[in-house]
Scaffold this active site. Sequence first.
Site, short mmCIF file in Angstrom:
data_model
loop_
_atom_site.label_atom_id
_atom_site.label_comp_id
_atom_site.label_asym_id
_atom_site.label_seq_id
_atom_site.Cartn_x
_atom_site.Cartn_y
_atom_site.Cartn_z
CB ILE A 1 -1.00 -0.01 1.17
CG1 ILE A 1 -0.28 -0.10 2.52
CG2 ILE A 1 -1.95 -1.18 1.04
CD1 ILE A 1 -1.25 0.06 3.71
CB THR B 1 4.21 -0.21 3.22
OG1 THR B 1 3.63 -1.26 2.44
CG2 THR B 1 3.11 0.47 3.98
N GLY C 1 2.09 -6.48 8.00
CA GLY C 1 2.37 -6.82 6.61
C GLY C 1 3.74 -7.39 6.34
NE ARG D 1 16.62 -9.91 10.71
CZ ARG D 1 17.80 -10.40 11.12
NH1 ARG D 1 18.89 -9.68 11.00
NH2 ARG D 1 17.86 -11.61 11.66
CB ILE D 2 15.28 -1.89 10.69
CG1 ILE D 2 14.94 -1.36 12.09
CG2 ILE D 2 14.79 -0.92 9.61
CD1 ILE D 2 13.45 -1.28 12.41
CE LYS E 1 15.82 5.59 -0.39
NZ LYS E 1 16.58 5.64 -1.64
N GLY F 1 6.38 -5.03 13.82
CA GLY F 1 5.66 -4.06 13.00
C GLY F 1 6.28 -2.67 13.12
CD GLU G 1 -0.95 0.05 12.30
OE1 GLU G 1 -2.07 0.13 11.78
OE2 GLU G 1 -0.67 -0.82 13.14
#
Lengths: 737, 352
Positions: free
Chosen positions: A473, A475, A516, A620-621, A625, A694, A697
């Site tokens: 969406i 993201t 997601g 974990r990212i 970016k 997540g 949000e």
Amino acid sequence: MDFNEAAGTNPIDQTRVVGHAHDRVDGPLKVSGRATYAYEFHNEAPDAAYGYMLGAGIGKGRIEALDTAAAEAAPGVLLVLTHRNAPEQGKKGKGSARAQMASAEVRNFDDPVAFVVAESFEQAREAAHMIRVRYVTEPGRFDLVAERGNAKKPEPKGSTLADTAVGDFEAGFAAAPVQLDVTYTTPDQSHAMIEPHATLAIWHCDRLTVYTSNQMPNWAQHGLASILQMEPTDVRVISRYIGGGFGSKLFVYGDIIITAMAARKLQRPVKMALTRPQIFNHTSHRPATIQRLRIGATPDGAITAIGHEVWCGNQEGGTFETAANQTRLLYAGKHRMTSHRLAVLDLPVGNAMRAPGEAVGLMALECAVDELAERLRMDPIELRVMNDTQFDPETGPERPFSSRKFVECLRTGADRFGWAKRNPKPGQMRDGHWLIGIGVAGAIRENLTMKSAARVTLDPQGQVIVESSMTDIGTGTYTVHAQIAAEMMGVPMERVIVHMGDTDMPEAAGSGGSWGANSSGSGVYAACDKLRRVLAQKAGFNADDVVFAGGKLSQGNRSVTLESLADPQGLSVEAEIDFGDLTKRYAQASFGAHFCEVGVDLATAEVRVRRLMSVAAAGRILNPKTARSQCIGGMTMGIGAALMEQCVVDTRHGYFVNHDLAEYHVPVHADIPDMDVIFLEELDDKSSPLKAKGIGELGICGVGAAVANAVYNACGVRIRDYPLTLDKILPHLPPMV
Amino acid sequence: MNRFDYIRPATVSEAVAAASVPGSAYLAAGTNLIDLMKGGVVRPERLVDVSHLPGLDGIEHFPDGGLRIGALVRNADLAHDADFAARFPAVAEALLSGASPQLRNAATVGGNLLQRTRCAYFYDVASACNKRTPGAGCDARGGQTRLQAVLGWSEACIATHPSDFCVPLVALDAIVEIEGRSGRRDVPLESFYRLPGDTPERESVLEAGELILAVRLPGTAAAFAGHARYLKVRDRTSYAFAIVSAAAALQIESGRILQARLALGGVALKPWRTRAAEDSMAGEITGPDTFRRAADIALADAQPSGDNAFKIELARRIVVRALSQAAVGTPKRMPALPASPFAAVSGAITYV
Ligand SMILES: Cc1cc2nc3c(=O)[nH]c(=O)nc-3n(C[C@H](O)[C@H](O)[C@H](O)COP(=O)(O)OP(=O)(O)OC[C@H]3O[C@@H](n4cnc5c(N)ncnc54)[C@H](O)[C@@H]3O)c2cc1C
Ligand code: SF4
């Protein structure tokens, strides 16, 4: 694949591709206009007719007379669908889809009254304007404040209970030496995404294909099947690209259902998009809340009692805004209570908007904590640190957090932002005619997971094709899927092709609730894991210590190229990740802290954000970016929620008056200063095999409170009624000098 | 589809003749009119497209320092005309504080003068609106009134005129040049608009078919160039209509005000010039006392039309700030955020 135990070391930990900043793989398509959005599938239906929805002009009542003769006779018109000729529909299905134009009853403003289909859009719109409707208006319940007394305890929302209680809150609060009892209100808000809800419906015999803009294609498939009284397998939903959703496209609204009905009737493809005003009043919004916070503490700042009561409204059968949710988890305290009460309102339906619950709940809670800190003469960060908890305070130490770096977020942010320079006494910092203030707020967003499947195919050229019904969406999910597959299969990102947004593909988690990337990415992980085993076996390797790298799999000094193992038609596997009870055993959430500096104009009471910094710990990212973009987007929305966003309710007629983007204000570029996002290193092995949580949000959670706390610090005015527009602050400022 | 005649006249007299037929409307850039047509708010039977008429898109300078701005000059082109901006800085600032760059690039001078109110009930065809349908009632009364008028409103209509451009124009004695069937006439902008009274549907003194040809600013107005500001309070930093705005222009000699000009925006159904407040400043020394008194006079007759009393106090404050900043002197360069009450810096940043 079942995920029941903490993840061990796995190929994702190599972080050759995952964990690095990658541009979005769909970026070039989007900036060159080649990404096809729902209204743009021209090749799939060159003969599509155009639909236009006429919404009801009253808030509640029924249609008494309906004259469609002129519309039917208008040039180009093919069909005028109303409750008189709409086909019989089935019961409300998954994804909140409900029958449209099923009777003369008007349930809310912009409830569809008619749907005109014509050869061109302009013909359809003009004919719709020719329809004459006479209504019988019934008194509606449009005012939450007035209906608060009639609010009832609602059914649980999924697994979220309306009420929780631990200890004896009333007694604990009464006995607390320091007490705070404050009520905050937040207004209805609109998602205000760019792409409208739009649908193209095509029937092939009794099979329906809808190209639409929906975050949850499988929910839409089932919901639509139920309403249209079909088998879900006969409905295909395609949402390849979505121009923003923020929750407003989690569910099925009139555009999808009516377009499908009209296309069936006409035996011809039909498409339609909601107009911007219809998006505000026909689809969902974030419901307004009234929130009472009571916090009791000892003089040295330990919270002994914490209570959070929420009142909100929705249509009959609607859900409640879970605004007290975070209060169940964020701070320690022996005596606790939370409650939600739901009033019936006849306004448009309320539903999820980015971080439902926490986004508005924290706007109240994190201001209340600031108020408590002032009462205690304590630094608001120290107060939060003192009341940190490493386990679910409602359950006890037996339910620890899977990972929680709340204190680290606060400390890191304080250090980097220059918190020490803040004067705790309001109104002490000036810059010209600006009063300057600094505020902080904590952030928490529950970590949700959803089972998710994917198919991975190795083609004879050695390319890896990833397919699922997942949506992106805006993201970055296309990119994250490509990263995960590249990491797992040992190929560069350019060798991965990702397809998504089609219910003919394996059912994925969809986009909502920040689940997601983590959930659907784990589905891709599971499918790749399976493919690795199949390939290892084919190559005659012992599966456990095969290395996938550089387009080859190797063991010892023997290696085989991937393409040599693919069948001519490609080698496909499918797998699903199924999340077990780890979320029950461990409290799971992402954490953060926001630091904000505002200026409040001494004379005009205009508030402008000057600096905003967020520190986030979210496992974990996967892609710093796209994660940063998510945070910045959330922070921007948080500024909007604090300062300007509000659906203005006309409580006489029952609709949102400011229903376009000129009047519903979201921040513009000039409202957004340089923003800083810092990610703390964290791996959460109980969340998923990716060890991510997540992030989509978290960025909005708490920002509004950080802004409001900064406003208070700037000018000493505490507004408990969001948004903090200048008319509310002005009367409290000193006379002009 | 909505069938209307579309006429593209070649000359002004053809245009006037074509638009004199009842049910006609002039179309300039259409940034307002087309929106209203799409929403079914207005339904002209005949569109007379004046956007290609020759000779209306120039800025003519007169020897006395005055000038004549053709009705088709784009808002952005006017604001960026260096000569114009030097002589009438507050007007340029007002233009650059309106809408967005895209809209300013399209919008014309004539269209800006005649843009319709932004009252939400006027825009929503499901609501009752006397301006849209005379006699239908006014849903804004007792409804959402936060941004509605505090001056000159009537029981029939409490809407405001949304233009920024017109506020300094009215302060500087702008003249509207009009061409109609019975010839050409000049009307001061100050008396161009009508207050709502019992006929809110009648917004200006224009008769059927009358076309705005140009707006003139007299040479005397350029004498204010050294001390002129337009300030606009908004709910967000840019791309928002004024909650209230003020144009202030002064002629100062040795700390004393020779002449003052003051007009307010966002407070009434027309740009609101306040001569009594202007007169109160003549001969006075610049400073807070003078400016506060002027502000009180300017708002003396203000009355909330609903839940909007805050606008009266806000207007007072913005008058004082605009006059104070005008007294300090017009910034050498256009402020980075034009018309922002708080953006004191002149900057090289582009306008938003
Ligand atoms: C989202 C948005 C935000 C905006 N924000 C601002 C703002 O902050 N401040 C501000 O001042 N404005 C703002 N505007 C309004 C904008 O300035 C006007 O839409 C624009 O100036 C209209 O010019 P136009 O040439 O497009 O007029 P059109 O839309 O073509 O016409 C407008 C009206 O003027 C009539 N007309 C046009 N030319 C003539 C003529 N020569 N003679 C007689 N009648 C004529 C038309 O018949 C019509 O009734 C905004 C507009 C939008 C859409
Ligand atoms: S205030 Fe004027 S424009 Fe608004 S609804 Fe009333 S009559 Fe119409």
